[in-house]
Design an enzyme around this catalytic site. Structure first.
Site, PDB file in Angstrom:
ATOM      1  N   LYS A 157       0.826  -1.211   0.000  1.00 37.47           N
ATOM      2  CA  LYS A 157       0.000   0.000   0.000  1.00 37.47           C
ATOM      3  C   LYS A 157       0.861   1.263   0.000  1.00 37.47           C
ATOM      4  O   LYS A 157       0.594   2.186  -0.764  1.00 37.47           O
ATOM      5  CB  LYS A 157      -0.956   0.003   1.195  1.00 37.47           C
ATOM      6  CG  LYS A 157      -2.135  -0.922   0.922  1.00 37.47           C
ATOM      7  CD  LYS A 157      -3.163  -0.917   2.008  1.00 37.47           C
ATOM      8  CE  LYS A 157      -4.265  -1.899   1.645  1.00 37.47           C
ATOM      9  NZ  LYS A 157      -4.823  -2.589   2.791  1.00 37.47           N
ATOM     10  N   LYS A 160      -7.644 -10.162 -13.453  1.00 44.11           N
ATOM     11  CA  LYS A 160      -8.378 -10.481 -12.215  1.00 44.11           C
ATOM     12  C   LYS A 160      -9.556  -9.515 -12.053  1.00 44.11           C
ATOM     13  O   LYS A 160      -9.396  -8.301 -12.166  1.00 44.11           O
ATOM     14  CB  LYS A 160      -7.438 -10.326 -11.010  1.00 44.11           C
ATOM     15  CG  LYS A 160      -8.146 -10.482  -9.671  1.00 44.11           C
ATOM     16  CD  LYS A 160      -7.240 -10.062  -8.517  1.00 44.11           C
ATOM     17  CE  LYS A 160      -7.867 -10.251  -7.166  1.00 44.11           C
ATOM     18  NZ  LYS A 160      -8.779  -9.304  -6.653  1.00 44.11           N
ATOM     19  N   LYS A 199     -12.942  -4.467  -8.270  1.00 43.36           N
ATOM     20  CA  LYS A 199     -13.615  -3.172  -8.410  1.00 43.36           C
ATOM     21  C   LYS A 199     -12.618  -2.062  -8.742  1.00 43.36           C
ATOM     22  O   LYS A 199     -12.988  -1.051  -9.313  1.00 43.36           O
ATOM     23  CB  LYS A 199     -14.459  -2.828  -7.179  1.00 43.36           C
ATOM     24  CG  LYS A 199     -13.722  -2.768  -5.874  1.00 43.36           C
ATOM     25  CD  LYS A 199     -14.704  -2.456  -4.756  1.00 43.36           C
ATOM     26  CE  LYS A 199     -14.039  -2.544  -3.392  1.00 43.36           C
ATOM     27  NZ  LYS A 199     -13.531  -3.899  -3.039  1.00 43.36           N
TER      28      LYS A 199
HETATM   29  P1  ADP Z   1     -11.751  -6.156  -5.004  1.00 38.91           P
HETATM   30  O1  ADP Z   1     -10.490  -6.713  -5.636  1.00 38.91           O
HETATM   31  O2  ADP Z   1     -12.875  -6.063  -5.989  1.00 38.91           O
HETATM   32  O3  ADP Z   1     -11.471  -4.826  -4.282  1.00 38.91           O
HETATM   33  P2  ADP Z   1     -11.809  -7.222  -2.337  1.00 38.91           P
HETATM   34  O4  ADP Z   1     -10.338  -7.018  -2.200  1.00 38.91           O
HETATM   35  O5  ADP Z   1     -12.751  -6.330  -1.575  1.00 38.91           O
HETATM   36  O6  ADP Z   1     -12.191  -7.182  -3.897  1.00 38.91           O
HETATM   37  O7  ADP Z   1     -12.123  -8.763  -2.021  1.00 38.91           O
HETATM   38  C1  ADP Z   1     -13.088  -9.235  -1.138  1.00 38.91           C
HETATM   39  C2  ADP Z   1     -12.985 -10.749  -1.141  1.00 38.91           C
HETATM   40  O8  ADP Z   1     -13.301 -11.307  -2.440  1.00 38.91           O
HETATM   41  C3  ADP Z   1     -11.578 -11.271  -0.797  1.00 38.91           C
HETATM   42  O9  ADP Z   1     -11.693 -12.401   0.025  1.00 38.91           O
HETATM   43  C4  ADP Z   1     -10.975 -11.670  -2.138  1.00 38.91           C
HETATM   44  O10 ADP Z   1     -10.062 -12.748  -2.004  1.00 38.91           O
HETATM   45  C5  ADP Z   1     -12.216 -12.096  -2.936  1.00 38.91           C
HETATM   46  N1  ADP Z   1     -12.039 -11.753  -4.369  1.00 38.91           N
HETATM   47  C6  ADP Z   1     -11.984 -10.506  -4.889  1.00 38.91           C
HETATM   48  N2  ADP Z   1     -11.815 -10.530  -6.240  1.00 38.91           N
HETATM   49  C7  ADP Z   1     -11.744 -11.837  -6.574  1.00 38.91           C
HETATM   50  C8  ADP Z   1     -11.556 -12.534  -7.822  1.00 38.91           C
HETATM   51  N3  ADP Z   1     -11.424 -11.890  -8.972  1.00 38.91           N
HETATM   52  N4  ADP Z   1     -11.529 -13.887  -7.797  1.00 38.91           N
HETATM   53  C9  ADP Z   1     -11.657 -14.562  -6.628  1.00 38.91           C
HETATM   54  N5  ADP Z   1     -11.820 -13.971  -5.417  1.00 38.91           N
HETATM   55  C10 ADP Z   1     -11.869 -12.621  -5.372  1.00 38.91           C
END
Ligand code: ADP
Ligand code: TRP
Length: 320
Positions: A110, A189, A192
């Site tokens: 970060k 991947k 958001k």
């Molecule tokens: P983002 O990448 O959209 O910000 P988060 O970091 O808030 O998502 O992830 C919330 C949960 O969802 C975590 O446990 C993460 O491992 C899972 N997750 C997020 N994106 C994916 C993905 N593309 N494939 C599988 N698991 C995911």
């Protein structure tokens, strides 16, 4: 066996979140004693707006409950309703070396991305350790990025136990290697942060737009197409059974249809899959009082355990 999981309150959820984490977590309520909380204190490291934080907490609660989290089978609460965690966080801070925190990958990632360092971000792993240790958690299901935090929790607990005796339960992280990363509309991947998501509960218009934007090669209707590595086919795998996938492969092999047709099939499957959850979601969105009551019920259950544990810890350290 106690399973504990924390969910950051980020508002909109996508199908990557669902297949990567939410589905598995909800299934685990039938396998053990599930403790799941909305990590509201943790969210302060990134959200600095009262309305946004409140809205996100509410939406996460609604989404998890409508997707099947059962407040009678599990304990589901918002972190800041069980304040004992902050007391334990401070006590544990005194058993956490600076070097341990300085080695945290997520902190280093970060700050290297330009997020300015503050003490909250730096000491986040100690709060996570308090979340886990306060409830004597045995298993912590996490994504790969969180494994190090569970290892740090074990180090902190060991240091405390070496001083005061075997009081804190050492947790194990559990990573499901079968759940691979869900790829987004551009083949990266799904996240958001990358604007490549397909929403679970967006309007049909929005979801259709997201599905139609999936990147494919430029093969025409009269050409045979390959399903391996095709972004549309990969997403269909999440929603289709073996027979349906074989049928789709036949359509890829047969000339006459284009990617637009396959995308419409995917769009229908997504709607069909999430349709059964929508009625409950609509109900909960319109009944915030009910959601509040469910979360309060969970907080009471969690607080009971937390206060007993804290009494014991206070006594041991000399703060009773
Ligand atoms: P983002 O990448 O959209 O910000 P988060 O970091 O808030 O998502 O992830 C919330 C949960 O969802 C975590 O446990 C993460 O491992 C899972 N997750 C997020 N994106 C994916 C993905 N593309 N494939 C599988 N698991 C995911
Ligand atoms: N740090 C986790 C994440 O960003 C959320 C979290 C906070 C958590 N406390 C926890 C997860 C305790 C498991 C156990 O996803």
């Amino acid at each position: 066996m106690r399973i504990l999981s924390g969910i950051q309150p980020s508002g909109t959820i996508h199908i990557g979140n669902y297949f990567g984490m939410i589905k598995k977590m909800i299934q685990s309520q039938d396998k053990g004693d599930l403790f799941a909380f909305i990590a509201s204190y943790h969210a302060l490291t990134s959200v600095r707006n009262k309305e946004i934080l409140e809205k996100n907490i509410f939406e996460v609660a609604v989404n998890f409950l409508s997707l099947g989290l059962d407040p009678n089978k599990s304990t589901f609460w918002v972190q800041h309703k069980v304040k004992e965690v902050l007391e334990l966080y401070w006590i544990l801070s005194n058993h956490t070396s600076m070097g341990l925190l300085e080695r945290a990958h997520s902190y280093k990632d970060k700050t290297s991305k330009g997020i300015s360092a503050n003490h909250g971000l730096f000491s986040y792993p100690v709060l996570m350790a308090a979340d886990i240790l306060l409830f004597d958690s045995n298993i912590v299901p996490v994504g790969k990025d969180q494994i190090q935090h569970v290892e740090m929790t074990r180090d902190i607990a060991n240091s405390f136990n070496n001083t005061y005796g075997e009081v804190l339960t050492l947790p194990l992280s559990k990573v499901d290697n079968k759940v691979s990363t869900v790829l987004g509309t551009n083949g990266e991947k799904m996240s958001k942060s990358y604007a490549n998501t397909i929403d679970m509960f967006g309007s049909k218009k929005i979801i259709k737009k997201q599905v139609m934007s999936i990147v494919t090669d430029s093969k025409q209707l009269d050409e045979v197409k390959e399903w391996d590595n095709c972004n549309v086919y990969n997403l269909c795998k999440l929603f289709m059974n073996k027979n349906e996938l074989e049928n789709l492969q036949d359509r890829y092999k047969t000339k006459g249809e284009g990617y637009g047709h396959f995308k419409l099939t995917l769009f229908d499957k997504i709607n069909e899959y999430f349709e059964p959850f929508k009625e409950k979601r609509e109900f909960l969105l319109n009944n915030p009082k009910e959601v509040k009551e469910i979360l309060n019920f969970g907080a009471v259950k969690a607080k009971k355990i937390a206060s007993t544990k804290m009494e014991k810890i206070r006594y041991l350290v000399g703060l009773s």
